[in-house]
Design an enzyme around this catalytic site. Structure first.
Site, PDB file in Angstrom:
ATOM      1  CG  ASP A  92      -0.311  -0.191   2.988  1.00 46.63           C
ATOM      2  OD1 ASP A  92       0.532  -1.162   2.216  1.00 46.63           O
ATOM      3  OD2 ASP A  92      -0.850   0.470   3.785  1.00 46.63           O
ATOM      4  CD  GLU A 134       3.144  -1.185   7.622  1.00 49.09           C
ATOM      5  OE1 GLU A 134       3.271  -1.114   8.458  1.00 49.09           O
ATOM      6  OE2 GLU A 134       2.908   0.238   7.254  1.00 49.09           O
ATOM      7  CD  GLU A 135       3.124   3.127   5.604  1.00 50.49           C
ATOM      8  OE1 GLU A 135       2.473   3.437   6.701  1.00 50.49           O
ATOM      9  OE2 GLU A 135       3.495   3.375   4.808  1.00 50.49           O
ATOM     10  NE  ARG A 171      18.076  -3.612  18.287  1.00 52.75           N
ATOM     11  CZ  ARG A 171      19.265  -3.978  18.649  1.00 52.75           C
ATOM     12  NH1 ARG A 171      20.352  -2.082  17.881  1.00 52.75           N
ATOM     13  NH2 ARG A 171      19.471  -2.741  19.611  1.00 52.75           N
ATOM     14  CG  HIS A 194       5.425   7.861   6.510  1.00 53.25           C
ATOM     15  ND1 HIS A 194       4.364   7.591   7.018  1.00 53.25           N
ATOM     16  CD2 HIS A 194       6.072   6.890   5.724  1.00 53.25           C
ATOM     17  CE1 HIS A 194       4.494   6.608   7.577  1.00 53.25           C
ATOM     18  NE2 HIS A 194       4.961   6.130   6.078  1.00 53.25           N
TER      19      HIS A 194
END
Ligand SMILES: [Zn+2]
Ligand SMILES: [Zn+2]
Length: 395
Positions: free
Chosen positions: A84, A141-142, A183, A365
């Site tokens: 998205d 996802e956003e 990580r 963004h």
């Protein structure tokens, strides 16, 4: 153990680079917002079918799941990309900039989708793996509530498409193109929102003794909230409590009836997250009570902490080092942003990686952001080799 050349190498993707770039720039020019990814999903599904995958559409909304089995291995690896875009007016000036004003791939999900398609094509052509590859193209996802990951899980993702582990990646502005970051343990923050309404007793500004002033209560609360991180959280841990909005009153000669606050709360440990909720709620209630005001607290838990499992992260790091050399694989710093990949990791072991997006990349963004095409082959090769190695590992 097979010879190293039995697994995908970065150079195997040189010939595919132009194609990947074209796909990425096409997706960039045609962004779709969360929950509206119908065309992107169709584009992805048609490509996967052409590659020879068994494709399931509309998993948890516009989600697409593609499976391919080779050999007799019983293991399955899940790899996820998000599809998205964001409601942002693009200002990159690029030739392939968004053709939908006000919609933009400003988080690089166009790149994430492209590298997984690249790996899909390679794996289908070569079929040098023993087991099942499960590719997950996720919507929303956003900005999904529930998010795309939650909806795919609720739609039976892990029951319908069994997998032993799940991997995903996000591009990482600031790290050199073509590098990877890993990580173990927490990598990205949880993100919670707290809406607080303090109700006092309004009245004339000249007669405060006849009122309960919600402005004073709100101000006390804002100051007290600063002690949550500084006095309650273990100094070796970290958290953020931001009062993002505070609204009260309309006129200088009136004590208002209400004050409203909205908080953004982030941290990297589930235990810290619980403590933050306990402390914020307790402080807010007791301060309101102390001033004879009433209070309503809507504590809304957003995306959880992204917690990478140790074994799968170490494995992904090994594969990354084999692919691009240890000098090009870094340990990722903690990232205060959040990601709904966290929901997948609540169900399956796995790891969320970061792919360098260049040292001069605009931030995520931003209206000036663009995914770095120089990282496409690294991303695609990483997924291909990770799948091959994962399915061969204990063969
Ligand atoms: Zn984003
Ligand atoms: Zn993103």
């Amino acid at each position: 153990m097979l010879q190293d050349n039995a697994f995908a190498r970065l150079s195997d993707f040189d010939a595919m680079e132009a194609e990947l770039k074209a796909v990425r720039q096409y997706l960039h020019a045609h962004p779709e917002l969360s929950l509206e990814e119908a065309e992107t999903a169709r584009f992805v599904a048609e490509k996967l079918e052409a590659f020879g995958y068994e494709v399931t559409r509309n998993v948890g909304g516009h989600g697409v799941v593609a499976r391919l089995t080779a050999g007799t291995g019983k293991k399955s690896i899940g790899i996820r990309a998000d599809m998205d875009a964001l409601p942002i007016l693009e200002e990159t000036g690029l030739a392939y900039a968004s053709t939908s004003p006000g919609k933009m791939h400003a988080c690089g999900h166009d790149g994430h989708t492209t590298v997984l398609l690249g790996a899909a094509e390679y794996l289908a052509k070569t079929r040098r793996f023993d087991g099942t590859v499960t590719l997950i193209f996720q919507p929303a996802e956003e900005n999904g509530r529930p998010s795309g990951a939650q909806k795919m899980i609720a739609d039976g993702l892990f029951e319908r498409f069994p997998m032993d582990a799940i991997f995903g990646l996000h591009n990482h502005p600031g790290a050199p193109e073509g590098t990877l970051l890993t990580r173990s343990g927490p990598i990205m923050a949880s993100s919670d929102t707290v809406n607080i309404t303090i109700t006092g007793k309004g009245g004339h500004a000249s007669r405060p003794h006849l009122t309960v002033d919600p402005v004073v209560v709100a101000c006390n609360l804002v100051v007290s909230l600063q002690t949550v991180v500084s006095r309650n959280i273990d100094p070796t841990q970290t958290a953020v409590v931001t009062v993002g909005t505070i609204h009260a009153g309309q006129a200088v000669n009136v004590i208002p009836e209400y004050a409203k606050l909205a908080l953004s709360v982030r941290c990297f440990e589930p235990k810290v997250r619980d403590l933050l909720e306990t402390r914020i709620t307790k402080l807010a209630r007791s301060i309101a009570e102390g001033f004879d005001a009433s209070i309503e607290i809507d504590y809304d838990r957003g995306y959880p902490v992204v917690v990478n499992s140790e074994k799968e992260t170490a494995f992904a790091r090994t594969v990354a080092e084999e692919l691009i050399g240890a000098e090009n694989v870094a340990t990722c710093p903690l990232i205060p942003g959040s990601e709904d990949f966290s929901y997948f990791l609540e169900h399956k072991p796995g790891s969320f990686l970061r792919l360098g997006n260049g040292t001069t990349s605009a931030i995520l963004h931003s209206s000036k952001y663009d995914f770095a095409d120089g990282s496409l082959t690294t991303g695609a090769a990483m997924w291909a080799r990770l799948a091959e190695r994962f399915l061969q590992e204990e063969a």
